[in-house]
Scaffold this motif. Structure first.
Motif, PDB file in Angstrom:
ATOM      1  N   ARG A  95       0.835  -1.256   0.052  1.00 34.82           N
ATOM      2  CA  ARG A  95       0.073  -0.010  -0.024  1.00 34.82           C
ATOM      3  C   ARG A  95       0.762   1.176   0.105  1.00 34.82           C
ATOM      4  O   ARG A  95       0.473   2.167  -0.714  1.00 34.82           O
ATOM      5  N   VAL A  96       1.932   1.304   0.757  1.00 35.45           N
ATOM      6  CA  VAL A  96       2.763   2.519   0.913  1.00 35.45           C
ATOM      7  C   VAL A  96       3.284   2.404  -0.477  1.00 35.45           C
ATOM      8  O   VAL A  96       3.424   3.924  -1.096  1.00 35.45           O
ATOM      9  N   ILE A  97       4.072   1.645  -1.103  1.00 31.45           N
ATOM     10  CA  ILE A  97       4.699   1.848  -2.471  1.00 31.45           C
ATOM     11  C   ILE A  97       3.503   2.111  -3.432  1.00 31.45           C
ATOM     12  O   ILE A  97       3.834   3.047  -4.286  1.00 31.45           O
ATOM     13  N   THR A  98       2.640   1.466  -3.487  1.00 28.71           N
ATOM     14  CA  THR A  98       1.519   1.913  -4.441  1.00 28.71           C
ATOM     15  C   THR A  98       1.179   3.310  -4.300  1.00 28.71           C
ATOM     16  O   THR A  98       0.787   3.792  -5.291  1.00 28.71           O
ATOM     17  N   THR A  99       0.768   3.831  -3.175  1.00 28.99           N
ATOM     18  CA  THR A  99       0.367   5.131  -2.985  1.00 28.99           C
ATOM     19  C   THR A  99       1.667   6.069  -3.456  1.00 28.99           C
ATOM     20  O   THR A  99       1.118   6.928  -4.357  1.00 28.99           O
ATOM     21  N   TYR A 100       2.679   5.882  -3.355  1.00 29.00           N
ATOM     22  CA  TYR A 100       3.816   6.861  -3.627  1.00 29.00           C
ATOM     23  C   TYR A 100       3.826   6.557  -5.380  1.00 29.00           C
ATOM     24  O   TYR A 100       4.205   7.896  -6.175  1.00 29.00           O
ATOM     25  N   LEU A 101       3.763   5.515  -5.820  1.00 25.52           N
ATOM     26  CA  LEU A 101       3.814   5.081  -7.426  1.00 25.52           C
ATOM     27  C   LEU A 101       2.541   6.067  -7.936  1.00 25.52           C
ATOM     28  O   LEU A 101       2.501   6.649  -8.994  1.00 25.52           O
ATOM     29  N   GLU A 102       1.291   5.944  -7.543  1.00 22.04           N
ATOM     30  CA  GLU A 102       0.119   6.486  -7.918  1.00 22.04           C
ATOM     31  C   GLU A 102       0.171   8.115  -8.013  1.00 22.04           C
ATOM     32  O   GLU A 102      -0.309   8.856  -8.734  1.00 22.04           O
ATOM     33  N   GLN A 103       0.931   8.543  -6.968  1.00 23.11           N
ATOM     34  CA  GLN A 103       1.122   9.922  -6.754  1.00 23.11           C
ATOM     35  C   GLN A 103       1.916  10.399  -7.790  1.00 23.11           C
ATOM     36  O   GLN A 103       2.152  11.563  -8.270  1.00 23.11           O
TER      37      GLN A 103
END
Length: 121
Positions: free
Chosen positions: A15-23
């Protein structure tokens, strides 16, 4: 828009990594094992893979080695991302063909920097 596959057995880390990438405006598919990633790889065709090292089943080192040995996936950049961050682990990442190695907990700026370098390369 570039697509990134995040492979990690930790829901929190995914979730953390996905959030950063989606940003960053990237499309992200997150999966919880190397085996699931290998099944979805051909249909998803990512521009980049962020891969945990320590997982149940096949490790990130093993998956990276397999990806880099396969003619269809060897050009996909791989960022190994792990709590195993000794110099020996980083060297082993080079040996199996990883394009980058970052330690957990993931530093947002470091991840963004590596992703930008590898997607635009």
């Amino acid at each position: 828009m570039s697509k990134v596959m995040v492979v990690d057995d930790s829901l929190t880390d995914r979730r953390v990594i996905t959030t950063y990438l989606e940003q960053m405006g990237l499309t992200v598919l997150d999966v919880n094992s190397a085996e699931e990633a290998m099944e979805k790889l051909s249909q998803y065709q990512p521009s980049l893979i962020v891969l945990d090292v320590v997982m149940g089943g096949k490790s990130g080192f093993e998956m990276c080695r397999s990806l880099k040995a396969d003619i269809d996936t060897k050009k996909i950049p791989v960022i190994l991302c792990s709590s195993k961050s000794t110099e020996a682990d980083k060297i082993w990442g080079d040996v199996v063909g990883a394009d980058a190695y970052i330690a957990k907990p993931v530093n947002r700026d470091e991840l963004i920097d590596k992703v930008q370098q590898l997607i635009t390369a």
